[in-house]
Design a protein around this motif. Structure first.
Motif, short mmCIF file in Angstrom:
data_model
loop_
_atom_site.label_atom_id
_atom_site.label_comp_id
_atom_site.label_asym_id
_atom_site.label_seq_id
_atom_site.Cartn_x
_atom_site.Cartn_y
_atom_site.Cartn_z
N PRO A 161 0.94 -1.22 -0.35
CA PRO A 161 0.24 -0.33 0.00
C PRO A 161 0.56 1.51 -0.13
N GLU A 162 2.24 0.85 0.29
CA GLU A 162 2.89 1.92 0.50
C GLU A 162 2.72 3.05 -0.67
N LEU A 163 4.25 2.06 -1.81
CA LEU A 163 4.35 2.41 -2.49
C LEU A 163 3.11 2.47 -3.48
N LYS A 164 2.46 1.89 -3.65
CA LYS A 164 1.04 2.02 -4.37
C LYS A 164 0.29 3.59 -3.87
N SER A 165 0.52 4.38 -2.74
CA SER A 165 0.11 5.79 -2.40
C SER A 165 1.26 6.63 -3.06
N LEU A 166 2.07 6.39 -3.12
CA LEU A 166 3.26 7.17 -4.30
C LEU A 166 2.57 7.11 -5.33
N LYS A 167 1.68 6.65 -5.57
CA LYS A 167 1.97 6.09 -7.46
C LYS A 167 1.87 8.03 -8.02
N HIS A 168 0.95 8.55 -8.34
CA HIS A 168 1.27 10.45 -8.54
C HIS A 168 2.54 10.43 -8.67
N ILE A 169 2.90 10.36 -7.48
CA ILE A 169 4.17 11.32 -6.98
C ILE A 169 5.81 10.98 -7.88
N PHE A 170 6.07 9.54 -7.97
CA PHE A 170 6.46 8.52 -9.24
C PHE A 170 5.70 9.06 -10.66
N ASP A 171 5.04 9.55 -11.03
CA ASP A 171 4.18 9.90 -12.35
C ASP A 171 4.42 11.60 -12.69
N LYS A 172 4.41 11.57 -11.63
CA LYS A 172 5.15 13.58 -12.07
C LYS A 172 6.47 13.98 -12.08
N GLN A 173 7.24 12.32 -11.30
CA GLN A 173 8.44 12.67 -11.54
C GLN A 173 9.44 12.27 -12.96
N ARG A 174 8.40 11.47 -13.23
CA ARG A 174 8.94 11.37 -14.24
C ARG A 174 8.76 12.21 -15.69
N GLU A 175 7.43 12.53 -15.41
CA GLU A 175 7.03 13.76 -16.39
C GLU A 175 8.32 14.48 -16.86
N GLU A 176 9.22 15.55 -15.56
CA GLU A 176 9.92 16.04 -15.14
C GLU A 176 10.91 15.53 -15.70
N SER A 177 11.46 14.13 -15.09
CA SER A 177 12.71 13.84 -14.79
C SER A 177 12.81 11.69 -15.39
N ILE A 178 13.47 11.38 -14.38
CA ILE A 178 13.13 10.32 -14.62
C ILE A 178 12.88 9.50 -12.50
N VAL A 179 12.65 8.03 -12.51
CA VAL A 179 12.65 7.44 -11.57
C VAL A 179 13.90 6.86 -11.50
N PRO A 180 14.97 7.00 -10.50
CA PRO A 180 16.76 6.07 -11.54
C PRO A 180 16.30 4.30 -11.42
N SER A 181 16.73 3.45 -12.35
CA SER A 181 17.05 2.09 -11.88
C SER A 181 18.76 1.91 -11.50
N PRO A 182 18.75 0.09 -11.06
CA PRO A 182 19.30 -0.12 -10.29
C PRO A 182 21.09 0.30 -11.23
N SER A 183 21.03 0.56 -12.58
CA SER A 183 21.99 0.78 -12.72
C SER A 183 21.96 2.02 -13.81
N GLU A 184 21.77 3.31 -12.84
CA GLU A 184 21.46 4.79 -13.17
C GLU A 184 22.50 5.37 -11.98
N PHE A 185 21.90 6.94 -12.31
CA PHE A 185 22.85 7.33 -11.00
C PHE A 185 21.87 8.94 -11.43
#
Length: 819
Positions: free
Chosen positions: A585-609
């Protein structure tokens, strides 16, 4: 009596209480009675005290068959506790056994709270079983003829060893044990520790890395599976741009039903100021809790704290807002619910707090997690993983702390004196000083007798005399008295006691907070609004006030940083979000934040800084995301800004939190040049770090503690404390003298070692840089601030603006960003 008969005494006692001894308790009894040393790994509230008090008493019964009629006086066992607050609990457990089994053994406590009268009577006749602290043990070693006090002692138990490990109090214990091993003919050494990552190493530090005690030792584990449930309080409406300004107070009404539904609730906050604010706000909104709610933190006076602890036991309080002052041991069964406000920053701390609810073997522990801003829900999600995997941090021991060793040698010189040839091999047996060289040892002995080379013309630094037979001894009464007052390794920031003008002690506050107040200022402390009148000596005089105020004391300890374990778990949760795997439930509740983050930038994966840049009216923002915790980011941001300044002259201000850091400059930094020039390389890291940080300034602050612990600077007699300004200036003078005339002084060098290894976590910084070196650097040139960068920018503003102004400014910023 044989082992079987002794065991039946213990099991019969358990059956009389309608209890069943656990397998780990029996295992401890067996190992102890077989003459073994050991480390018992058991959670709080599992019956660990009975696992070791019993065999100590049974061992006495075995050696004294006529124990019911003939009593042999003298100290037989020592129980060390790091917290004075625990000593009453431990005493009650011991007395239950000694009385019920019909022995005539006496149990005594000796801590900083013990009265002078009590101490004097202990001097005449020691209790059979003594409960004491690391500091009080050192004080006993400083008394004349100490060897005769300890000679018949057959056991020493160090409780909460995980709390002492990795601190200078732990080194005090190592040194104390090294002496007792020699004096006591038949001594068993046992430690009790909650779960830590490096339990095996913890045993080696306790018993000595190459000692015969280690060869003859066991590790006993209480494999009691405790069910821990984490329930996150997820806000109904969630800001897309999170910030940590409101301390979670907007969720206050979510807490009220939890408090109403349970008998007693503990609300843990991370800092004393947050504790004060939450207490005040709950009472403001819900006056019906008056008299049913209390507050508990380390700066409140002892009477109030003891009253609160007792009230929790009697279940007469509905809620207690507290800090880590209630983390450890203080043993009360009936706490039903625990609420953690804000991220706990460490795994072990969180599990310890969770274990406070359902504090009985086999009971489920429930802990509610209340985020102070949306990003902390990622921490909550990481804690769900922790609870499943029980992954806990290591506690890393200190090496070569010369200040503690000098204090210990002076202690021995104050009592009966010592011969270096006898003491040196004992010290080499300890973990902390296993690598000490003959040359360093000679330097330390010279230091005791002459002070250091550059101070040899000042008599006040010559404390110890060498007698004709080569014994090192303190013969000056004044030196001995001052030394006894100053035994200990906890050097706090100077505190000033807060009292009513007509008398009546309220608690203590750090000097730097009080120094900013002017007469008539009102501040909140210990749940009351107080008006500041004046400072007199080391006391601040106040009176009650009805005025409202938003001034709350802040304590320097309030800046906790993520542990390595916690950072690793947090990154794993983020990588799930990057892969769109929003489990829980915690990560699901943050979906809109991750979506907004992707609009301007990215959510980094393990191989990205990730690096983000954007411009506002404040200047050019450059944000970096290592997700390594505040302490590592403080060092990394300094290192990087220094390396950038070598490429082009640029000044920037730095801000950091647990997720990343910001460099704010008046002109843009060429990020491509940062990437092309491999500025994250771990090569030359230490040299660059020393140049980048004001490492001299940081080491100078560290040196103050070292100067106090080693006895070069005297902190004053009780109630007549030396003002912090004087302490600071005398230790700074010494620091400057050594820097200019004696840079190879061991204490001067120790200040730098401790700054880098412990404060800036140099090892973790190196590992973080190596990790970044293997990742692909993704640079996003953004139009505006992103949800990830928002908490960092607003943290920087907090330093400048009051809370109200900050909230208004952030509302305006969010409005613009949401367009």
């Amino acid at each position: 009596m044989n082992q079987k008969e002794l065991f039946s005494i213990a099991t019969d006692w358990f059956h009389e209480q309608n209890w069943q001894p656990f397998a780990f308790q029996k295992e401890s009894w067996k190992a102890f009675l077989a003459g073994k040393h050991g480390l018992l790994n058991a959670p709080t509230g599992s019956g660990k005290t009975y696992a070791l008090w019993f065999p100590i008493v049974l061992n006495y019964i075995k050696k004294n068959p006529e124990y019911r009629t003939k009593h042999k006086k003298g100290l037989k066992a020592i129980w060390i506790t790091p917290l004075r607050a625990l000593s009453q609990e431990i005493r009650q457990s011991a007395e239950r056994i000694t009385v019920d089994l019909g022995t005539q053994m006496t149990v005594g406590i000796r801590t900083g709270d013990t009265s002078t009268k009590e101490r004097a009577s202990q001097k005449k006749a020691m209790p059979d079983l003594l409960i004491t602290t690391p500091e009080s043990l050192q004080l006993l070693l400083s008394s004349k003829g100490y060897a005769s006090i300890f000679k018949d002692c057959s056991a020493i138990v160090v409780d909460e060893w995980h709390e002492l490990l990795g601190t200078k109090r732990g080194i005090q214990m190592e040194l104390g044990l090294s002496r007792l091993k020699t004096i006591c003919k038949d001594l068993r050494i046992w430690g009790i520790s909650a779960t830590i990552g490096n339990l095996e190493q913890a045993r080696r530090v306790l018993l000595g890395p190459n000692s015969e005690q280690l060869q003859n030792s066991v590790m006993v584990r209480a494999n009691l599976k405790k069910k821990i449930t984490v329930k996150s309080i997820i806000p109904k409406t969630m800001e897309t741009f999170p910030w940590r300004g409101h301390l979670g107070l907007h969720l206050l009404e979510e807490v009220v039903p939890i408090i109403n539904n349970s008998k007693t609730t503990l609300l843990f906050t991370n800092t004393r100021s947050q504790c004060e604010i939450w207490f005040q706000k709950i009472l403001e909104k819900h006056p019906e809790y008056a008299g049913e709610m209390a507050m508990h933190h380390g700066s409140i006076n002892k009477e109030t704290r003891l009253w609160v602890e007792q009230a929790i036991r009697n279940e007469s309080l509905k809620a207690v807002v507290c800090t880590s002052s209630l983390d450890l041991g203080v043993d009360f069964a009936p706490v039903e619910t625990v609420i953690q406000i804000g991220g706990p920053k460490g795994v072990a701390r969180f599990l310890q707090r969770a274990g406070r609810s359902g504090h009985r073997p086999g009971k489920e522990s429930v802990i509610h997690f209340l985020p102070t801003h949306a990003m902390e829900l990622i921490e909550a999600s990481a804690l769900q993983v922790v609870v499943k995997e029980n992954a806990v941090e290591d506690r890393l021991p200190y090496l070569n702390s010369y200040d503690v060793l000098l204090q210990y040698l002076t202690t021995l010189a104050v009592s009966d004196g010592f011969y270096p040839g006898e003491i040196f091999p004992e010290i080499q047996q300890t973990f902390c000083y296993q690598g000490i060289t003959e040359e360093q040892w000679q330097w330390l002995l010279n230091f005791l007798v002459l002070g250091s080379q550059s101070l040899s013309s000042y008599d006040e630094y010559k404390k110890v005399e060498i007698e004709a037979d080569g014994k090192f001894k303190v013969n000056n009464r004044g030196v001995a008295m001052r030394h006894r007052f100053q035994i200990g390794t906890i050097v706090g920031d100077a505190t000033i006691s807060v009292r009513y003008q007509k008398g009546g002690y309220i608690g203590s506050i750090e000097e730097y907070f009080i120094s900013k107040l002017t007469q008539g200022d009102v501040f909140t402390f210990a749940g009351r609004n107080l008006e500041f009148i004046r400072i007199k000596g080391m006391q601040a005089h106040v009176r009650n006030s009805t005025k409202r105020t938003n001034k709350v004391p802040s304590w320097m300890g309030g800046r906790l940083s993520f542990s390595a374990q916690m950072s690793e778990l947090l990154r794993q949760e983020l990588y799930k979000a990057a892969a769109h795997q929003l489990s829980g439930p915690e990560l699901k509740s943050l979906k809109h934040i991750f979506d907004k983050q992707r609009e301007e930038s990215i959510v980094p994966s393990p191989s990205e800084f990730l690096i983000e840049t954007f411009k506002t009216r404040d200047g050019y923002h450059h944000i970096f995301y290592p997700f390594e915790g505040r302490a590592v980011h403080e060092a990394m941001s300094s290192l990087l800004s220094y390396r950038v300044s070598l490429l082009s002259p640029i000044t920037c201000s730095l801000a950091f939190n647990d997720y990343g850091f910001e460099m704010l400059s008046d002109k843009p930094i060429d990020i491509q040049a940062v990437i092309d020039n491999n500025l994250f390389t771990p090569e030359y890291m230490l040299a660059d770090l020393q140049r980048s940080l004001n490492s001299n300034e940081m080491a100078r602050r560290k040196f103050r503690d070292i100067a106090v612990i080693s006895g070069m600077v005297f902190t004053g007699y009780p109630e007549k404390g030396v003002k912090m300004k004087h302490l600071q200036s005398s230790s700074q003078l010494l620091f400057d003298v050594f820097r200019d005339y004696e840079p190879n002084n061991l204490l001067f060098q120790q200040a730098f070692t401790e700054t880098f290894e412990h404060q800036l976590e140099e090892g973790r910084l190196r590992m973080a840089l190596e990790r970044i070196g293997k990742q692909q650097i993704v640079w996003k040139d953004c139009e505006k601030a992103t949800p990830f960068s928002f908490p960092i920018i607003t943290d920087r503003l907090r330093e400048k603006l009051s809370n109200e102004k900050l909230a208004d400014r952030i509302k305006r910023m969010t409005k613009i960003l949401m367009k």
